[in-house]
Design an enzyme around this catalytic site. Structure first.
Site, PDB file in Angstrom:
ATOM      1  N   TYR A 164       0.784  -1.311   0.219  1.00 32.77           N
ATOM      2  CA  TYR A 164       0.383  -0.012  -0.033  1.00 32.77           C
ATOM      3  C   TYR A 164       0.954   1.359  -0.242  1.00 32.77           C
ATOM      4  O   TYR A 164       0.498   2.547  -0.336  1.00 32.77           O
ATOM      5  CB  TYR A 164      -0.793  -0.129   1.356  1.00 32.77           C
ATOM      6  N   LYS A 171      -3.316   8.484   2.511  1.00 33.12           N
ATOM      7  CA  LYS A 171      -4.760   8.117   3.720  1.00 33.12           C
ATOM      8  C   LYS A 171      -4.303   9.243   4.687  1.00 33.12           C
ATOM      9  O   LYS A 171      -5.702   9.474   5.920  1.00 33.12           O
ATOM     10  CB  LYS A 171      -4.738   7.132   3.426  1.00 33.12           C
TER      11      LYS A 171
HETATM   12  P1  NAD Z   1     -13.193   3.365  -8.318  1.00 33.95           P
HETATM   13  O1  NAD Z   1     -11.810   2.747  -9.041  1.00 33.95           O
HETATM   14  O2  NAD Z   1     -13.674   2.704  -9.173  1.00 33.95           O
HETATM   15  O3  NAD Z   1     -12.823   4.817  -8.016  1.00 33.95           O
HETATM   16  C1  NAD Z   1     -11.553   5.457  -8.132  1.00 33.95           C
HETATM   17  C2  NAD Z   1     -11.922   7.244  -8.595  1.00 33.95           C
HETATM   18  O4  NAD Z   1     -10.221   8.058  -8.334  1.00 33.95           O
HETATM   19  C3  NAD Z   1     -12.164   7.071 -10.155  1.00 33.95           C
HETATM   20  O5  NAD Z   1     -13.674   7.223 -10.184  1.00 33.95           O
HETATM   21  C4  NAD Z   1     -10.913   8.041 -10.869  1.00 33.95           C
HETATM   22  O6  NAD Z   1     -11.553   7.978 -11.822  1.00 33.95           O
HETATM   23  C5  NAD Z   1     -10.699   8.311 -10.149  1.00 33.95           C
HETATM   24  N1  NAD Z   1      -9.401   9.490 -10.005  1.00 33.95           N
HETATM   25  C6  NAD Z   1      -8.607   9.017 -10.054  1.00 33.95           C
HETATM   26  N2  NAD Z   1      -7.727   9.840 -10.483  1.00 33.95           N
HETATM   27  C7  NAD Z   1      -8.665  10.710 -10.408  1.00 33.95           C
HETATM   28  C8  NAD Z   1      -7.758  12.707 -10.955  1.00 33.95           C
HETATM   29  N3  NAD Z   1      -6.419  12.885 -10.776  1.00 33.95           N
HETATM   30  N4  NAD Z   1      -9.169  13.390 -10.732  1.00 33.95           N
HETATM   31  C9  NAD Z   1     -10.477  12.997 -10.458  1.00 33.95           C
HETATM   32  N5  NAD Z   1     -11.017  11.364 -10.209  1.00 33.95           N
HETATM   33  C10 NAD Z   1      -9.960  10.756 -10.276  1.00 33.95           C
HETATM   34  O7  NAD Z   1     -12.112   2.313  -6.450  1.00 33.95           O
HETATM   35  P2  NAD Z   1     -12.599   2.591  -5.816  1.00 33.95           P
HETATM   36  O8  NAD Z   1     -12.398   1.806  -4.374  1.00 33.95           O
HETATM   37  O9  NAD Z   1     -14.077   3.022  -5.311  1.00 33.95           O
HETATM   38  O10 NAD Z   1     -11.713   4.443  -4.596  1.00 33.95           O
HETATM   39  C11 NAD Z   1     -12.733   5.190  -4.251  1.00 33.95           C
HETATM   40  C12 NAD Z   1     -12.375   6.154  -3.142  1.00 33.95           C
HETATM   41  O11 NAD Z   1     -12.180   4.816  -1.874  1.00 33.95           O
HETATM   42  C13 NAD Z   1     -10.993   5.690  -4.185  1.00 33.95           C
HETATM   43  O12 NAD Z   1      -9.952   7.054  -2.136  1.00 33.95           O
HETATM   44  C14 NAD Z   1      -9.791   4.918  -1.786  1.00 33.95           C
HETATM   45  O13 NAD Z   1      -8.768   4.385  -2.068  1.00 33.95           O
HETATM   46  C15 NAD Z   1     -11.329   4.486  -1.494  1.00 33.95           C
HETATM   47  N6  NAD Z   1     -10.545   2.948  -0.687  1.00 33.95           N
HETATM   48  C16 NAD Z   1     -10.806   1.965  -1.248  1.00 33.95           C
HETATM   49  C17 NAD Z   1     -10.987   0.559  -0.501  1.00 33.95           C
HETATM   50  C18 NAD Z   1     -10.954  -0.706  -2.012  1.00 33.95           C
HETATM   51  O14 NAD Z   1     -10.600  -1.139  -1.303  1.00 33.95           O
HETATM   52  N7  NAD Z   1     -11.289  -0.835  -2.878  1.00 33.95           N
HETATM   53  C19 NAD Z   1     -11.269   0.672   0.275  1.00 33.95           C
HETATM   54  C20 NAD Z   1     -10.661   1.600   1.048  1.00 33.95           C
HETATM   55  C21 NAD Z   1     -10.814   3.033   0.466  1.00 33.95           C
END
Ligand code: NAD
Length: 276
Positions: A164, A171
């Protein structure tokens, strides 16, 4: 994510807000959007670029949204136009969902100390942490007093999670930013919180090395011995963004099946999923 029925009701009736971070139907932001819509919220969406528009447009339409703004958080012009559009169409908003993160694939594998570059560090912190400060400030300028903001974080901010790496650092910055934002906006009764979700299969999660191990370990070692259900994350967002969450601000709320609470997991399930 399988099609799920989100609890319906009127908890978000009369509230309007922006969802940032839907890439496809597996996105955490999409689960949150569906839950908010099922409770009567009016939604606007951003999408990162043309490649994602064809996925995000039908999703937005399915919840009755016709405000879709192209927005790359590293591009001030698209941030300006997104919030200008909201101001023009709605005047004010009531909530913001920030579910955006990015780090280069080369930064998300192996040794943190060896593999983290200056550019990789800057870009991860810019896109994954500063973007919440920037979007939050812009949103606050058109947000009704009593509004709310939520961002998505992960346990890698508090503890070392293999691969990570710089995203954990980003984060940590995101969570600290959330607390400072909560303090600044508190006098206007605007609440700012973070949800620390357990691993969920999305596009972003696929970028992290040893993903399969992460899901198996989380399932085996969490209190509930299960992976995180996006519906639980969506439910937490509903609580934090609706008036149910009154007086709750500056909080990082874990929705991870209790994984964060466990110091040492029971031997049984771990042994089954991780044989010697
Ligand atoms: P996801 O890939 O569906 O969403 C990530 C989003 O970030 C995408 O829509 C992408 O277009 C956007 N993004 C990235 N760079 C960008 C930029 N420069 N400008 C605008 N948008 C941008 O994945 P997700 O897992 O739904 O992620 C959403 C959030 O949840 C993130 O912050 C991720 O770190 C967090 N998260 C995810 C998990 C997991 O296991 N999936 C766990 C905890 C937290």
């Amino acid at each position: 994510m399988a099609e799920q029925n989100f609890p319906t009701g009127q908890l978000m009736a009369g509230k309007r807000g922006l969802i940032m971070g839907v890439a496809n139907k597996n996105s955490i932001a999409w689960a949150i959007a569906r839950q908010l819509a099922a409770q009567g919220a009016e939604l606007a969406f951003t999408y990162q670029g043309d490649a994602l528009l064809r996925r995000v447009k039908p999703l937005a339409e399915s919840v009755g949204s016709d405000i879709l703004c192209e927005c790359d958080v590293t591009n001030d012009a698209t941030m300006d136009s997104t919030f200008a559009t909201l101001k023009e169409k709605w005047g004010t908003i009531d909530f913001l969902v920030h579910a955006i993160a990015f780090a280069g694939k080369d930064q998300l594998a192996g040794s943190f100390i060896d593999n983290t570059t200056r550019e990789g560090f800057k870009s991860a912190l810019d896109i994954s942490a500063y973007s919440f400060v920037d979007a939050g400030r812009r949103a606050s300028e058109i947000m009704n007093d009593g509004g709310a903001m939520v961002t998505l974080t992960y346990l890698g901010s508090e503890r070392v999670i293999p691969n990570y790496n710089v995203m954990g650092v980003a984060k940590a910055a995101l969570e600290a930013s959330m607390r400072y934002m909560a303090a600044d906006l508190g006098p206007r009764q605007i609440r700012v919180n973070a949800i620390s979700a357990g691993p969920i299969k999305t596009l972003a999660a696929a970028g992290i090395g040893s993903g399969r191990h992460m899901f198996r370990f989380n399932k085996a070692a969490s209190a509930m011995q299960d992976n995180t259900d996006p519906m639980g994350v969506a439910g937490a967002a509903l609580y934090l963004l609706s008036d149910l969450g009154l007086s709750c601000t500056g909080e990082t709320h874990h929705v991870d099946g209790g994984f964060h609470a466990i110091g040492m997991p029971q031997e049984g399930p771990l042994r089954e999923s991780m044989p010697d």
